[in-house]
Design an enzyme around this catalytic site. Structure first.
Site, PDB file in Angstrom:
ATOM      1  N   PHE A  48       0.885  -1.168   0.000  1.00 26.62           N
ATOM      2  CA  PHE A  48       0.000   0.000   0.000  1.00 26.62           C
ATOM      3  C   PHE A  48       0.918   1.211   0.000  1.00 26.62           C
ATOM      4  O   PHE A  48       1.605   1.469   0.979  1.00 26.62           O
ATOM      5  CB  PHE A  48      -0.905  -0.002   1.238  1.00 26.62           C
ATOM      6  N   GLU A  49       0.934   1.930  -1.119  1.00 24.90           N
ATOM      7  CA  GLU A  49       1.858   3.055  -1.246  1.00 24.90           C
ATOM      8  C   GLU A  49       1.162   4.231  -1.914  1.00 24.90           C
ATOM      9  O   GLU A  49       0.592   4.101  -2.991  1.00 24.90           O
ATOM     10  CB  GLU A  49       3.076   2.643  -2.080  1.00 24.90           C
ATOM     11  N   MET A  50       1.217   5.381  -1.270  1.00 28.77           N
ATOM     12  CA  MET A  50       0.756   6.630  -1.867  1.00 28.77           C
ATOM     13  C   MET A  50       2.005   7.446  -2.173  1.00 28.77           C
ATOM     14  O   MET A  50       2.821   7.682  -1.281  1.00 28.77           O
ATOM     15  CB  MET A  50      -0.128   7.411  -0.901  1.00 28.77           C
TER      16      MET A  50
END
Length: 437
Positions: A307-309
């Protein structure tokens, strides 16, 4: 052989602005053949530039359609299996984000066989995002990239998750990965790569934890190449997910809007076991190292990229591009087990201020062996999430130690929540031990 610790040595030297040279490479990598650094850098820059041109993708599509037409004329009784055009997307219309607070996309790197997992992830994310006011009547576009040609079924059933609207247009886009970006570059010794894979297999007597060539290609692509695809030309923020990820909690705030309003460059919620470079005390660099008896040791903490923004301005910046180019030429993606998470973490420790990094506490997330439950009683009331299984509370998690550097208030809130739930967690552990006995 260059290991992850070798990568940290290179990073240390890079931080102290030592210029790359043939003697520098060979001093740390004795088994690497001498290379012409200036020539290799020029070659690598030409390679990256070739990926930026949108016309490259369009011309491939036109060439393929022309080949199909010629086939039909010559072998019109055998062409039916070639009748589908080689159609993939090369751009997202600018008006796609008209009613949205940020130019963001949800991005997944997929294979056709991931279809059931992709639909599960999309369904859960879309349902949970309905709790967010700003996107209740609109949806951020989804970008799917693959090194395979997408099957008609994959495109059909994925697109059906977000039907097109005549006013708002399409929300799902399918991009083809350039084979030059996916394949091993010409400066990589493929024999050495294969020998390294075989050594891992023989050492572990198992294929379970061995990185296949495909995984190595994926790590390299996700680290420094995906954002050159023309589908990201107009994109500001990317939320990167993995097929099969689930969201056990309502998402009550728009993560893209959060990144933009708070001027964040990188956002995560799990942290596992030159002139460009900022002073160490202004970054999270001290978080990566532990001191024992006046010696400094790398602690292997890194961001989980499941999960990467990320703000693409960071990944497209000159300093990140040069950092990736430097590591790409060394070849550790193929010769070793370098991961995108470890390298993104090191890059953040070199080039980002501490307040550029955001901890997404309020988004519950589960993928493989990683689970994040929000450290917040109000959020937990809207969750199907077991706090006792929270990865960020396990011994191999680095989350709490990172929060000491980037968000002390969040850390204080977590401590209060854990103390409130401590009796419940103790009872759970005692019960678990009794069952195991």
């Amino acid at each position: 052989m260059l290991s992850l610790s070798g990568l940290l040595v290179i990073t240390y030297v890079y931080r102290h602005t030592i210029v790359a040279s043939t003697s520098f490479y060979n001093s740390f990598i004795p088994d690497l053949e001498p290379i012409d650094i200036p020539f290799q850098q020029q070659q690598h820059q030409a390679f990256l530039s070739s990926l930026k041109y949108k016309n490259r993708y369009k011309s491939l599509s036109l060439q393929y359609n022309q080949q199909i037409t010629e086939k039909k004329q010559v072998e019109n009784h055998l062409y039916r299996h070639l009748d589908d055009p080689y159609d993939f997307d090369t751009e997202i219309p600018g008006d796609t984000w008209t009613e949205l607070p940020a130019r963001g996309v949800v991005y997944l790197l997929v294979r056709n066989e991931d279809l059931p997992k992709v639909r599960l992830t999309m369904r859960e994310f879309l349902d949970r995002m309905k709790a967010t006011t700003n996107v209740r009547n609109n949806t951020y576009p989804w970008v799917f990239l693959s090194a395979q040609k997408f099957t008609p079924d994959f495109k059909k059933y994925v697109s059906s998750m977000i039907p097109s609207d005549e006013f708002k247009g399409r929300r799902v886009f399918f991009g083809q990965i350039d084979l030059e970006a996916w394949s091993s570059p010409e400066w990589i010794d493929t024999t050495r790569t294969e020998e390294g894979i075989m050594k891992q297999i023989l050492a572990q007597q198992s294929l379970k934890n061995v990185d296949s060539l495909t995984k190595k290609q994926k790590m390299r692509y996700q680290t420094g190449l995906f954002f050159y695809h023309p589908l990201f030309d107009n994109v500001e923020y990317v939320l990167r997910l993995e097929p099969g990820a689930s969201f056990p909690c309502d998402i009550t705030t728009d993560p893209f809007e959060t990144m933009k309003k708070k001027n964040k460059k990188l956002g995560m919620h799990s942290f596992l076991n030159s002139s460009f470079i900022l002073p160490a005390h202004e970054t999270i660099h001290p978080w990566l190292f532990n001191s024992y008896n006046e010696t400094v040791q790398y602690n292997f903490c890194h961001f989980s990229t499941a999960f990467e923004m990320v703000n693409l301005d960071f990944l497209k910046s000159e300093q990140y591009s040069k950092f990736f180019q430097y590591l790409d030429l060394v070849g550790g993606f193929f010769y070793e087990r370098w991961s995108d998470g470890a390298i993104r973490t090191i890059a953040a420790s070199l080039f980002l201020q501490k307040d550029n990094i955001h901890f997404f506490n309020n988004i519950g997330y589960s993928y493989a062996n990683t689970q994040h439950c929000p450290f917040d009683n109000k959020s937990m009331d809207q969750c199907l999430c077991d706090m006792k299984q929270n990865t960020n509370l396990k011994r191999n998690s680095c989350t709490l130690s990172l929060l000491k550097h980037i968000d002390t208030q969040q850390l204080a809130n977590i401590k209060r929540l854990v103390l409130d739930r401590l009796p419940e967690m103790i009872r759970y552990r005692k019960k678990s031990k009794t069952v195991n006995q």
